[in-house]
Design a protein around this motif. Structure first.
Motif, PDB file in Angstrom:
ATOM      1  N   THR A  16       6.647   1.890  10.057  1.00 37.43           N
ATOM      2  CA  THR A  16       5.680   2.649   8.872  1.00 37.43           C
ATOM      3  C   THR A  16       4.043   2.001   9.670  1.00 37.43           C
ATOM      4  OG1 THR A  16       6.015   0.881   7.013  1.00 37.43           O
ATOM      5  CG2 THR A  16       6.749   3.138   6.932  1.00 37.43           C
ATOM      6  N   HIS A  17       4.020   0.506  10.020  1.00 36.84           N
ATOM      7  CA  HIS A  17       3.029   0.062   9.958  1.00 36.84           C
ATOM      8  C   HIS A  17       3.198  -1.488  11.623  1.00 36.84           C
ATOM      9  CE1 HIS A  17       4.125  -2.220   6.505  1.00 36.84           C
ATOM     10  NE2 HIS A  17       3.088  -3.210   7.062  1.00 36.84           N
ATOM     11  N   PRO A  18       2.409  -1.756  11.926  1.00 34.66           N
ATOM     12  CA  PRO A  18       2.772  -2.807  12.816  1.00 34.66           C
ATOM     13  C   PRO A  18       2.484  -4.120  12.513  1.00 34.66           C
ATOM     14  CG  PRO A  18       0.605  -2.318  13.169  1.00 34.66           C
ATOM     15  CD  PRO A  18       0.832  -1.307  11.913  1.00 34.66           C
ATOM     16  N   HIS A  19       3.358  -4.762  11.302  1.00 34.00           N
ATOM     17  CA  HIS A  19       3.685  -5.748  11.341  1.00 34.00           C
ATOM     18  C   HIS A  19       5.221  -6.153  11.442  1.00 34.00           C
ATOM     19  CE1 HIS A  19       0.273  -5.775   7.658  1.00 34.00           C
ATOM     20  NE2 HIS A  19      -0.253  -6.032   8.726  1.00 34.00           N
ATOM     21  N   TRP A  20       5.081  -6.944  11.927  1.00 29.49           N
ATOM     22  CA  TRP A  20       6.630  -7.605  11.873  1.00 29.49           C
ATOM     23  C   TRP A  20       7.702  -7.362  11.465  1.00 29.49           C
ATOM     24  CZ3 TRP A  20      10.399 -10.611   9.841  1.00 29.49           C
ATOM     25  CH2 TRP A  20      10.201 -11.867   8.963  1.00 29.49           C
ATOM     26  N   ASP A  21       8.107  -7.950  10.058  1.00 35.82           N
ATOM     27  CA  ASP A  21       9.358  -6.970   9.458  1.00 35.82           C
ATOM     28  C   ASP A  21       9.214  -5.776   9.640  1.00 35.82           C
ATOM     29  OD1 ASP A  21       5.924  -7.232   8.158  1.00 35.82           O
ATOM     30  OD2 ASP A  21       7.340  -7.259   6.248  1.00 35.82           O
ATOM     31  N   HIS A  22       8.495  -5.370   9.552  1.00 35.60           N
ATOM     32  CA  HIS A  22       8.699  -3.362  10.067  1.00 35.60           C
ATOM     33  C   HIS A  22       9.416  -2.655  11.350  1.00 35.60           C
ATOM     34  CE1 HIS A  22       7.120  -2.948   5.511  1.00 35.60           C
ATOM     35  NE2 HIS A  22       6.616  -4.056   6.443  1.00 35.60           N
ATOM     36  N   LEU A  23       8.962  -4.053  12.391  1.00 40.01           N
ATOM     37  CA  LEU A  23       9.160  -3.933  13.726  1.00 40.01           C
ATOM     38  C   LEU A  23      10.419  -3.760  14.793  1.00 40.01           C
ATOM     39  CD1 LEU A  23       4.935  -4.093  15.017  1.00 40.01           C
ATOM     40  CD2 LEU A  23       6.342  -2.077  14.936  1.00 40.01           C
ATOM     41  N   ALA A  48      -5.253   2.309   5.255  1.00 35.76           N
ATOM     42  CA  ALA A  48      -5.424   0.939   4.359  1.00 35.76           C
ATOM     43  C   ALA A  48      -4.213   0.304   4.797  1.00 35.76           C
ATOM     44  CB  ALA A  48      -4.749   1.648   2.509  1.00 35.76           C
ATOM     45  N   HIS A  49      -4.372  -1.054   4.522  1.00 34.68           N
ATOM     46  CA  HIS A  49      -3.081  -2.888   4.757  1.00 34.68           C
ATOM     47  C   HIS A  49      -3.121  -2.724   6.092  1.00 34.68           C
ATOM     48  CE1 HIS A  49       0.577  -5.159   3.958  1.00 34.68           C
ATOM     49  NE2 HIS A  49       1.189  -4.509   4.838  1.00 34.68           N
ATOM     50  N   ALA A  50      -3.004  -1.907   7.189  1.00 33.79           N
ATOM     51  CA  ALA A  50      -2.551  -2.011   8.269  1.00 33.79           C
ATOM     52  C   ALA A  50      -2.692  -0.559   9.544  1.00 33.79           C
ATOM     53  CB  ALA A  50      -1.298  -2.675   8.869  1.00 33.79           C
ATOM     54  N   GLY A 102       5.657   2.783   2.952  1.00 29.01           N
ATOM     55  CA  GLY A 102       5.637   1.041   3.633  1.00 29.01           C
ATOM     56  C   GLY A 102       5.102   0.900   2.545  1.00 29.01           C
ATOM     57  N   ASP A 103       4.058  -0.450   3.783  1.00 28.76           N
ATOM     58  CA  ASP A 103       3.502  -1.572   2.536  1.00 28.76           C
ATOM     59  C   ASP A 103       2.490  -0.919   1.672  1.00 28.76           C
ATOM     60  OD1 ASP A 103       5.246  -3.052   3.570  1.00 28.76           O
ATOM     61  OD2 ASP A 103       4.031  -4.546   4.429  1.00 28.76           O
ATOM     62  N   MET A 104       2.797   0.247   0.785  1.00 27.82           N
ATOM     63  CA  MET A 104       1.922  -0.217  -0.421  1.00 27.82           C
ATOM     64  C   MET A 104       2.569   0.589  -1.358  1.00 27.82           C
ATOM     65  SD  MET A 104      -0.948   1.364   0.995  1.00 27.82           S
ATOM     66  CE  MET A 104      -1.989   1.914   0.156  1.00 27.82           C
TER      67      MET A 104
HETATM   68 ZN   LIG Z   1       3.136  -4.765   6.407  1.00 27.77          ZN
END
Ligand SMILES: [Zn+2]
Length: 236
Positions: free
Chosen positions: A62-69, A135-137, A154-156
């Motif tokens: 959903t987005h490029p933060h490590w815990d989602h990759l 938003a967020h990333a 995602g992170d929302m």
């Molecule tokens: Zn995130």
């Protein structure tokens, strides 16, 4: 353990910040959305997926933060997708992400970290509709599965984390408000909302998620410190 939250949508929650790995059944097989977090959990998720008896055909971040990759060899050598902006950011910051992943969780297959490519314009194997916002990333996407009545947020819209802004971009409060407007439109078609972290919201809980995030943003707009029991580095 996978919990089925709607037809062809399952969620496995990690103890690490209540992260939700999501399994979505598409026409050709399963798509793993944001699988996580540590190596043994990814292995258990592979067991859970095996029990479903349907092949994994793709991944989606959903987005490029490590815990989602994250990924695991047992999920297979299949395409892993993201929005084009997310894929670009994930590729550019891959080494930093690998370092963060290694420091934050154990047993993560680092060689498979962050290998995402842009989702084809027709969505490829991922069912539903992508809702990309600022938003967020960078390149953050929610997935609207209208036929199942599910929004993958995602992170929302988490019940455990306050809205967290992208520190590298300006005017994130406005970006967040605009994103909530768009997600709110999408949420009219759903009765299940799966956040990246925290509990799955069902029925009337969905509207409450929006109200709580909006109250947080409104407090910031008034120049006040938001009163919010959720966790989060304010403004980070
Ligand atoms: Zn995130």
């Amino acid at each position: 353990m996978l919990n089925q939250v709607a037809d062809g949508v399952w969620v496995r929650q990690s103890g690490w910040v209540w992260s939700n790995a999501i399994v979505v059944r598409g026409d050709d097989g399963l798509i793993l959305v944001d699988p996580g977090i540590d190596g043994s959990e990814l292995d258990q998720l592979a067991d859970d997926v095996d029990r479903l008896g349907i092949p994994v055909v793709a991944g989606f971040s959903t987005h490029p933060h490590w815990d989602h990759l994250l990924w695991h060899p047992r999920f297979g050598d299949v395409p892993r997708y993201a929005t084009s902006a997310c894929a670009h950011a994930a590729t550019e910051a891959r080494e930093r992400g690998q370092k963060m992943a290694a420091e934050s969780a154990s047993g993560i297959p680092l060689e498979l970290f962050g290998l995402v490519t842009p989702l084809p314009a027709d969505g490829g194997p991922l069912p539903g509709e992508i809702i990309e916002h600022d938003a967020h990333a960078v390149g953050h996407a929610a997935v609207l599965l209208a036929d199942r009545g599910v929004l993958l947020a995602g992170d929302m819209l988490s019940d455990v984390l306050v809205p967290i802004f992208d520190p590298r971009r300006p005017d994130q409060v406005s970006a967040y408000e605009a994103a909530l407007d768009r997600l709110g439109e999408a949420a009219k078609q759903v009765d299940v909302l799966v956040p990246g972290h925290g509990a799955v919201a069902e029925g009337p809980e969905v509207a409450i998620r929006f109200a709580v995030d909006r109250a947080y943003l409104d407090a910031l707009r008034r120049g006040e410190e938001p009163v919010d029991a959720r966790w989060g580095p304010r403004g980070s």
